[in-house]
Design an enzyme around this catalytic site. Structure first.
Site, PDB file in Angstrom:
ATOM      1  CB  THR A 111      -0.851   0.057   1.119  1.00  0.00           C
ATOM      2  OG1 THR A 111      -1.634  -1.081   1.304  1.00  0.00           O
ATOM      3  CG2 THR A 111      -1.748   1.189   1.249  1.00  0.00           C
ATOM      4  CE  LYS A 186      -4.963  -0.773   1.389  1.00  0.00           C
ATOM      5  NZ  LYS A 186      -5.719  -1.967   2.249  1.00  0.00           N
ATOM      6  CE  LYS A 261       1.562   2.209   4.323  1.00  0.00           C
ATOM      7  NZ  LYS A 261       1.806   1.048   3.746  1.00  0.00           N
TER       8      LYS A 261
END
Ligand code: NAD
Length: 322
Positions: A111, A186, A261
Site C-alpha cells: 500500500t 485502496k 498510515k
C-alpha cells in the site's frame, strides 16, 4: 517452470520480495499452488518465518529475480518499493529493475501513495518491463486464507497477465483503471473506513452519555441508515458483534498504525488533488494522534476508547482543553 505464454507471463517463476506479515502467507499460497516461488526479505526473522510457512527462499534479491518472469513486492511504504526497484548503487545496478530480465511483470502489492505508484510504473516501463499496482484488503487472515481483494491499476494486458497469480492469493480482483488507480481505490476505500469508524465510535459514546445502551443503538443503526461495515462487522463496542476486536480488548484486526498510515496516504492525495475532504483530513489527524501513543498496535476500532476518555475528561473539566 519459467515459460512465457503468448498472452503474457504464465507459469513463470515468481520472485517474491518482502516476506512480512502479508508477504509470507501470500508467497506460501503461490508455492502451494505449484508456482516456482523464490522469496527474499532483508530481515532474517521474516525469512525464517516464511521458510517455515513453506516459501522457498533465495539467498539475495538478485538470486530471487534471476530467471523470474514476475516480481511481486509486498513492502511497508513507497520509499521501500522505490529503494528495492532502483537499488543502492549509484547506477541502480543492484535494483530489481536492473536485475530483472527485459519484459518482466512487476506486481506491487504494497500500500503506497498514488503518486509513488505512478512513478514506480514509469520507472518500470522505462527499464523495459511491465507493471501493475495491486494493493490488497483483507489483512493477514485474508492473506493466509487466500481470500484477499486486489485493487489493480495498470494496462489491460498487464492486469490480465497478473490475474491468474492474484487469483491464487485472493478471491476478488478488480481492475480499477490505469497505473496508480489500484492505489487510488485502496486510498478512497480506507478513507471511507476511517471516517465511518470515527462516526460510529462517536455515536456510541454520545449514546452512552445520553443513557442509551450500546445494544439498543446497535439494534437501530444496524437496521437503519447508519448501517456500515465499521458498525456491523468491526463494531467498536463489545457485545453486538461477537467476532469484532472489541470483544478481545481490541487485539487487531487492522492495527491503528496501519489505518494512520493509509489515512496519511489519503491526506497526501487530498492535498495533491485539491480535494475538499474535511472529514477525511480530520480522520487522518485523529488516527495519527491515536497511533502516536499506545493505540498504534490496537485495532483501529479502539479509537472509541480515546473518544470516551476525552469525553469523560471534558465533562470533568468543562472549562479545560481536554
Ligand atoms: P511487514 O512490515 O510485516 O512486512 C514488510 C517486509 O518487507 C518486512 O519483513 C521487511 O523486512 C521487508 N523489506 C523492507 N524492505 C525490503 C527490501 N528492500 N527487500 C526485501 N525485503 C524488504 O508489513 P506487512 O504487514 O506485511 O504489510 C506489507 C504491505 O501491505 C504494507 O504496505 C501494508 O500497508 C499493506 N497491508 C497490510 C495489511 C495488514 O493487515 N498487515 C493489510 C493490507 C495491506
Amino acid at each position: 517452470m519459467t515459460e512465457r505464454s503468448a498472452s503474457g507471463i504464465e507459469h513463470a517463476a515468481v520472485a517474491f520480495i518482502g516476506l512480512g506479515h502479508m508477504g509470507a502467507p501470500m508467497a506460501a499460497n503461490l508455492a502451494r499452488a505449484g508456482i516456482d516461488v523464490r522469496g527474499f526479505d532483508l530481515s532474517p526473522h521474516a525469512v525464517e518465518h516464511a521458510r517455515v510457512a513453506g516459501v522457498p527462499i533465495a539467498e539475495s534479491a538478485a538470486a530471487a529475480v534471476a530467471g523470474a518472469g514476475v516480481v511481486i513486492t509486498m513492502l511497508p511504504v513507497g520509499r521501500h518499493v522505490m529503494g528495492a526497484y532502483t537499488g543502492t548503487a549509484a547506477d541502480g545496478s543492484d535494483g530489481l529493475l536492473a536485475l530483472a530480465a527485459p519484459g518482466t511483470l512487476f506486481i506491487d502489492c504494497s500500500t503506497i501513495a498514488v503518486d509513488d505508484a505512478r512513478r514506480a510504473h514509469e520507472l518500470t516501463v522505462a527499464a523495459g518491463h511491465r507493471s501493475v499496482d495491486a494493493p490488497v484488503s483483507g489483512g493477514v487472515m485474508g492473506a493466509e486464507a487466500a481470500t484477499l481483494a486486489f485493487m489493480v491499476g495498470g494496462d489491460e494486458a498487464d492486469v490480465e497477465a497478473a490475474r491468474p497469480l492474484l487469483e491464487r492469493m485472493g478471491r476478488r480482483v478488480v481492475h480499477c483503471g490505469g497505473p496508480g488507480l489500484g492505489q487510488a481505490a485502496k486510498t478512497c476505500n480506507n478513507m471511507i473506513l476511517g471516517v465511518s469508524m470515527i462516526a460510529v465510535s462517536e455515536a456510541f459514546v454520545l449514546g452512552e452519555r445520553l443513557g442509551l445502551t450500546n445494544e439498543a443503538l446497535f439494534e437501530v443503526a444496524a437496521n437503519a441508515s447508519g448501517q456500515c461495515w465499521a458498525l456491523t462487522t468491526n463494531c467498536p463496542v463489545p457485545g453486538p458483534v461477537p467476532a469484532s476486536p472489541a470483544n478481545r480488548d481490541y487485539e487487531p484486526g487492522f492495527a491503528s498504525a496501519l489505518m494512520a498510515k493509509d489515512l496519511g496516504l489519503a491526506l497526501r492525495a487530498i492535498e495533491a488533488t485539491g480535494t475538499h475532504a474535511e472529514a477525511g483530513s480530520l480522520a487522518a489527524a485523529l488516527y495519527a494522534r491515536f497511533a502516536e501513543g499506545d493505540g498504534a498496535m490496537r485495532d483501529f476500532s479502539a479509537i472509541i476508547t480515546d473518544i470516551r476518555a476525552r469525553s469523560a475528561a471534558a465533562a470533568d473539566d468543562p472549562g479545560g482543553a481536554a
